[in-house]
Design a protein around this motif. Structure first.
Motif, short mmCIF file in Angstrom:
data_model
loop_
_atom_site.label_atom_id
_atom_site.label_comp_id
_atom_site.label_asym_id
_atom_site.label_seq_id
_atom_site.Cartn_x
_atom_site.Cartn_y
_atom_site.Cartn_z
N THR A 20 0.76 -1.34 -0.01
CA THR A 20 -0.14 -0.14 -0.13
C THR A 20 0.82 1.13 0.08
N ASP A 21 2.00 1.08 0.88
CA ASP A 21 2.58 2.28 0.63
C ASP A 21 3.42 2.58 -0.72
N GLY A 22 3.87 1.65 -1.22
CA GLY A 22 4.47 1.75 -2.54
C GLY A 22 3.56 2.09 -3.64
N PHE A 23 2.40 1.54 -3.48
CA PHE A 23 1.44 2.23 -4.55
C PHE A 23 1.11 3.52 -4.27
N ARG A 24 0.94 4.03 -3.06
CA ARG A 24 0.49 5.36 -2.64
C ARG A 24 1.43 6.11 -3.41
N ARG A 25 2.80 5.97 -3.11
CA ARG A 25 3.75 6.82 -3.38
C ARG A 25 4.51 6.60 -4.95
N ASN A 26 3.77 5.62 -5.61
CA ASN A 26 4.04 5.30 -6.89
C ASN A 26 5.82 4.88 -6.99
N PHE A 27 6.21 4.12 -5.81
CA PHE A 27 7.51 3.51 -5.51
C PHE A 27 7.30 2.16 -5.62
N MET A 28 8.55 1.76 -6.35
CA MET A 28 8.30 0.11 -6.60
C MET A 28 9.18 -0.47 -5.52
N GLU A 29 10.29 -0.10 -4.97
CA GLU A 29 11.04 -0.78 -3.84
C GLU A 29 10.28 -1.30 -2.95
N PRO A 30 9.50 -0.59 -2.13
CA PRO A 30 8.86 -1.40 -1.15
C PRO A 30 8.01 -2.33 -1.41
N ILE A 31 7.44 -2.46 -2.88
CA ILE A 31 6.45 -3.30 -3.07
C ILE A 31 7.46 -4.47 -3.49
N LEU A 32 8.52 -4.44 -4.11
CA LEU A 32 9.40 -5.50 -4.27
C LEU A 32 9.99 -6.24 -3.17
N VAL A 33 10.28 -5.40 -2.25
CA VAL A 33 10.76 -6.11 -0.84
C VAL A 33 9.53 -6.50 -0.17
N GLY A 34 8.23 -6.16 -0.44
CA GLY A 34 7.20 -6.88 0.48
C GLY A 34 6.89 -8.22 -0.36
N VAL A 35 7.04 -8.23 -1.74
CA VAL A 35 6.75 -9.65 -2.34
C VAL A 35 7.96 -10.46 -1.99
N VAL A 36 9.33 -10.25 -1.87
CA VAL A 36 10.28 -11.05 -1.87
C VAL A 36 10.07 -11.60 -0.33
N ALA A 37 9.77 -10.59 0.41
CA ALA A 37 9.70 -11.06 1.93
C ALA A 37 8.51 -12.04 2.10
N CYS A 38 7.40 -12.01 1.22
CA CYS A 38 6.25 -12.84 1.85
C CYS A 38 6.69 -14.13 1.06
N VAL A 39 7.44 -14.16 -0.21
CA VAL A 39 7.79 -15.51 -0.63
C VAL A 39 8.82 -16.14 0.24
#
Length: 214
Positions: free
Chosen positions: A168-187
């Motif tokens: 949500t933070d990455g989407f709100r700020r249009n910033f990909m790094e938090p999203i990628l970190v979240g995906v990798v961490a979940c996996v």
């Protein structure tokens, strides 16, 4: 990568929350699913009711369930307990059939031998049937673990912090790094859960290792 390093403590905190919100329901769901699965297997008239009834629970959209939980248990909308209870419901929905099928896979000859040795129903369940059903139950538990890690992320939409908050933070700020970190961490977290279940299964079923070695 600079964002990841700068926010490492916050990411680790979110991982800890995610482990709690996904892991605790896994244990609670298993505790509930075992007696329900046993009832479904023991009484044939209950089998379709319990299997179909618990299976329908999994069709409830997760976001709706998170939001509706306070109406049923009297908590606040942002209380993590809502997520724990909702995820426990999903875990039960996945595991009741697995437990019933696992107990059903125990040979009748084994149950009859245990009964002949003086084992009552409860003692036979815990000392004979459940141990032999562990490999089947473990397979279902692995599916539930991965599912929990995924679904918990949705709770970020209602403000419950965990790894989904990075999305949500990455989407709100249009910033990909938090999203990628979240995906990798979940996996990685799902992989850790899976490996932990495999290790636990091998630990409590030593005869399986002996059989494979033979």
């Amino acid at each position: 990568m600079s964002w990841s390093i700068d926010h490492l403590p916050a990411v680790l905190s979110l991982i800890g929350r995610h482990v709690y919100l996904a892991g605790l329901p896994l244990l609670l769901g298993l505790l509930v699913a075992v007696p329900l699965g046993w009832l479904a297997r023991r009484y044939r008239v209950l089998y379709p009711l319990l299997i179909a009834g618990t299976g329908l629970l999994y069709t409830i959209p997760s976001l709706a369930l998170f939001i509706l939980m306070p109406l049923f248990i009297g908590t606040r909308i942002l209380d993590p307990v809502n997520v724990v209870v909702a995820m426990t419901i999903y875990t039960v929905a996945l595991l009741v059939r697995t437990v019933a099928d696992g107990l059903g896979a125990v040979p009748d000859s084994v149950n009859q031998a245990a009964t002949a040795m003086g084992f009552g129903r409860v003692r036979r369940l815990f000392m004979v049937e459940l141990p032999l059903a562990v490999p089947v139950i473990s397979a279902g538990l692995r599916v539930a673990a991965v599912s929990n890690v995924s679904i918990v992320s949705v709770a970020a939409i209602i403000g419950v912090p965990q790894l989904g908050s990075l999305f949500t933070d990455g989407f709100r700020r249009n910033f990909m790094e938090p999203i990628l970190v979240g995906v990798v961490a979940c996996v990685l977290l799902a992989l850790v859960f899976d490996l932990a279940i495999i290790a636990g299964t091998r630990l409590i079923t030593p005869w399986q290792r002996t059989r494979r070695a033979a």
